[in-house]
Design a protein around this motif. Structure first.
Motif, PDB file in Angstrom:
ATOM      1  N   THR A  73      -4.658  -5.649  -3.733  1.00 19.08           N
ATOM      2  CA  THR A  73      -5.504  -5.275  -2.608  1.00 19.08           C
ATOM      3  C   THR A  73      -6.693  -4.434  -3.067  1.00 19.08           C
ATOM      4  O   THR A  73      -6.657  -3.807  -4.122  1.00 19.08           O
ATOM      5  CB  THR A  73      -4.699  -4.485  -1.562  1.00 19.08           C
ATOM      6  OG1 THR A  73      -4.220  -3.265  -2.156  1.00 19.08           O
ATOM      7  CG2 THR A  73      -3.509  -5.300  -1.068  1.00 19.08           C
ATOM      8  N   THR A  98      -2.242   0.291   7.058  1.00 18.67           N
ATOM      9  CA  THR A  98      -2.527  -1.117   6.780  1.00 18.67           C
ATOM     10  C   THR A  98      -1.906  -1.529   5.448  1.00 18.67           C
ATOM     11  O   THR A  98      -1.259  -2.584   5.336  1.00 18.67           O
ATOM     12  CB  THR A  98      -4.038  -1.362   6.752  1.00 18.67           C
ATOM     13  OG1 THR A  98      -4.583  -1.072   8.031  1.00 18.67           O
ATOM     14  CG2 THR A  98      -4.352  -2.808   6.382  1.00 18.67           C
ATOM     15  N   LEU A  99      -2.077  -0.709   4.434  1.00 18.16           N
ATOM     16  CA  LEU A  99      -1.511  -1.008   3.126  1.00 18.16           C
ATOM     17  C   LEU A  99       0.011  -1.043   3.184  1.00 18.16           C
ATOM     18  O   LEU A  99       0.650  -1.879   2.534  1.00 18.16           O
ATOM     19  CB  LEU A  99      -1.987   0.020   2.102  1.00 18.16           C
ATOM     20  CG  LEU A  99      -3.498   0.032   1.842  1.00 18.16           C
ATOM     21  CD1 LEU A  99      -3.886   1.226   0.982  1.00 18.16           C
ATOM     22  CD2 LEU A  99      -3.952  -1.261   1.190  1.00 18.16           C
ATOM     23  N   VAL A 159       1.152  -4.375   4.552  1.00 19.18           N
ATOM     24  CA  VAL A 159       1.026  -5.440   3.555  1.00 19.18           C
ATOM     25  C   VAL A 159       2.135  -5.333   2.515  1.00 19.18           C
ATOM     26  O   VAL A 159       2.771  -6.335   2.159  1.00 19.18           O
ATOM     27  CB  VAL A 159      -0.362  -5.388   2.881  1.00 19.18           C
ATOM     28  CG1 VAL A 159      -0.447  -6.403   1.743  1.00 19.18           C
ATOM     29  CG2 VAL A 159      -1.463  -5.660   3.903  1.00 19.18           C
ATOM     30  N   LEU A 207      -6.715  -7.814   4.955  1.00 18.10           N
ATOM     31  CA  LEU A 207      -5.393  -7.192   4.940  1.00 18.10           C
ATOM     32  C   LEU A 207      -4.705  -7.214   6.296  1.00 18.10           C
ATOM     33  O   LEU A 207      -3.540  -6.812   6.405  1.00 18.10           O
ATOM     34  CB  LEU A 207      -5.511  -5.749   4.426  1.00 18.10           C
ATOM     35  CG  LEU A 207      -6.025  -5.632   2.985  1.00 18.10           C
ATOM     36  CD1 LEU A 207      -6.128  -4.163   2.573  1.00 18.10           C
ATOM     37  CD2 LEU A 207      -5.134  -6.392   2.013  1.00 18.10           C
ATOM     38  N   ASP A 208      -5.389  -7.686   7.318  1.00 17.82           N
ATOM     39  CA  ASP A 208      -4.754  -7.850   8.626  1.00 17.82           C
ATOM     40  C   ASP A 208      -4.132  -9.232   8.799  1.00 17.82           C
ATOM     41  O   ASP A 208      -3.403  -9.463   9.768  1.00 17.82           O
ATOM     42  CB  ASP A 208      -5.787  -7.612   9.737  1.00 17.82           C
ATOM     43  CG  ASP A 208      -6.265  -6.173   9.773  1.00 17.82           C
ATOM     44  OD1 ASP A 208      -5.424  -5.264   9.642  1.00 17.82           O
ATOM     45  OD2 ASP A 208      -7.490  -5.958   9.916  1.00 17.82           O
ATOM     46  N   ARG A 228      -2.896  -2.171  -6.126  1.00 13.78           N
ATOM     47  CA  ARG A 228      -4.142  -1.851  -5.453  1.00 13.78           C
ATOM     48  C   ARG A 228      -5.182  -1.424  -6.479  1.00 13.78           C
ATOM     49  O   ARG A 228      -4.860  -1.008  -7.594  1.00 13.78           O
ATOM     50  CB  ARG A 228      -3.949  -0.764  -4.400  1.00 13.78           C
ATOM     51  CG  ARG A 228      -3.437   0.570  -4.910  1.00 13.78           C
ATOM     52  CD  ARG A 228      -3.837   1.704  -3.972  1.00 13.78           C
ATOM     53  NE  ARG A 228      -5.274   1.925  -3.998  1.00 13.78           N
ATOM     54  CZ  ARG A 228      -5.947   2.626  -3.081  1.00 13.78           C
ATOM     55  NH1 ARG A 228      -5.309   3.166  -2.069  1.00 13.78           N
ATOM     56  NH2 ARG A 228      -7.257   2.793  -3.194  1.00 13.78           N
ATOM     57  N   ALA A 250      -9.430  -0.017   4.596  1.00 13.44           N
ATOM     58  CA  ALA A 250      -8.003  -0.108   4.891  1.00 13.44           C
ATOM     59  C   ALA A 250      -7.413   1.295   4.954  1.00 13.44           C
ATOM     60  O   ALA A 250      -7.667   2.118   4.081  1.00 13.44           O
ATOM     61  CB  ALA A 250      -7.266  -0.921   3.825  1.00 13.44           C
ATOM     62  N   PRO A 267      -8.485  -1.618  -1.197  1.00 15.98           N
ATOM     63  CA  PRO A 267      -8.578  -0.788   0.017  1.00 15.98           C
ATOM     64  C   PRO A 267      -9.925  -0.132   0.246  1.00 15.98           C
ATOM     65  O   PRO A 267     -10.240   0.233   1.388  1.00 15.98           O
ATOM     66  CB  PRO A 267      -7.488   0.273  -0.221  1.00 15.98           C
ATOM     67  CG  PRO A 267      -6.566  -0.322  -1.209  1.00 15.98           C
ATOM     68  CD  PRO A 267      -7.409  -1.175  -2.085  1.00 15.98           C
TER      69      PRO A 267
END
Length: 308
Positions: free
Chosen positions: A7, A17-18, A21, A290-291, A36, A13, A9
């Motif tokens: 990811t 949110t993280l 995921v 990330l959604d 990340r 984010a 971020p």
């Protein structure tokens, strides 16, 4: 074939949110790790809201809210942290996760984020990275009761108790990059995994070849390292869904198909096969929306089973 989630971020984010995921990736069972980036400033035409999160604070939180998935960075910037402090931070998160941490460490490159948050941006970064790797691994490897000393050009350590110790006997260290000489030599000395981000199959083959040769020259077996690629992911059940996901991240479908893990599941499996022939054993799917948790499910249910 080992699949992981990666990811970014800084593009926008929150921790929550993280967490969603990471927990979804863990529940799906197809991904071995959640990684990340380590950046403090957005890139490109995004708002970056709600603002940056710190990589190791994030991973500390995830360590307590996940149970099986491994956790790490691509890549922690050596410019952000002093090596002794970094060794403590990573060892602590390793303990908090019961031994699930991996450390990707890079030189740092994004000058603007340093300026934006008052972080020094030295001219000589590669030498500092080499010394940081020596110190971090040296501190972890020092026997209990012994002390660690280091005298370098950039860092000096005297009489360190080299505590705390990680839970893992050896925390995996990831090194990456395209440099033809110094990077392979550094990987040969310190790395457990060598990663290439966002490069072609041909460049993958060439750089993995250099690294394997450097590893053997250093007296290790080339297969002692894991060789991996990080590539942007944009997978859809059909062309319409691929186009929708490409639009959501502001990218062109044809460009994604040429340079990433993009297309239908069968197309992505074919792309992975080409990289595997070039030597790649592990893939980091860079997830930019990330959604869109359905994206992870599609990869887990339609791609992972085809790879064994």
């Amino acid at each position: 074939m080992d699949l992981r989630i990666f990811t970014e971020p800084q593009q926008g984010a929150s921790y929550d949110t993280l967490l969603r995921v990471a927990q979804t990736a863990e529940q799906l069972g197809a991904f071995s790790a959640f990684f990340r980036s380590d950046h403090y400033l957005k890139m490109g035409d995004v708002d970056g809201l709600p603002g940056p999160t710190d990589a190791w604070i994030t991973l500390a939180g995830l360590a307590r809210e996940t149970s099986t998935i491994r956790l790490g960075t691509l890549m922690t910037a050596a410019t952000f942290r002093l090596p002794g402090v970094l060794a403590i931070q990573v060892a602590q998160v390793d303990a908090m996760s019961n031994g699930r941490v991996e450390l990707g460490l890079g030189a740092g490159w994004f000058a603007e984020e340093h300026a934006a948050y008052g972080i020094p941006f030295p001219k000589e970064k590669f030498g500092r990275l080499e010394e940081q790797l020596a110190i971090v691994t040296g501190l972890w490897g020092t026997k209990l009761g012994d002390t660690f000393d280091f005298e370098g050009e950039y860092y000096r350590i005297s009489g360190s108790p080299a505590l705390p110790k990680p839970v893992q006997q050896r925390i995996p260290v990831l090194i990456g990059g395209r440099g033809p000489t110094r990077t392979p030599a550094m990987a040969a000395r310190y790395a457990d995994e060598f990663n290439l981000p966002f490069v072609s199959v041909e460049e993958t083959r060439e750089q993995f070849g250099r690294v394997r040769a450097a590893v053997e020259q250093h007296g290790r077996k080339a297969d002692d390292l894991v060789y991996s690629n990080a590539l942007v992911a944009c997978v859809g059940k059909d062309d319409a869904e691929v186009a929708r996901r490409a639009a959501a991240i502001g990218r062109d479908v044809d460009e994604l198909r040429a340079n990433g893990l993009a297309g239908t599941p069968d197309e992505v499996v074919e792309t992975i096969g080409r990289y595997a022939k070039a030597g790649s054993q592990r893939f980091y799917f860079q997830i930019l929306d990330l959604d869109d948790l359905d994206h992870l499910e599609l990869i887990a249910t339609r791609i992972a089973p085809q790879l064994g």
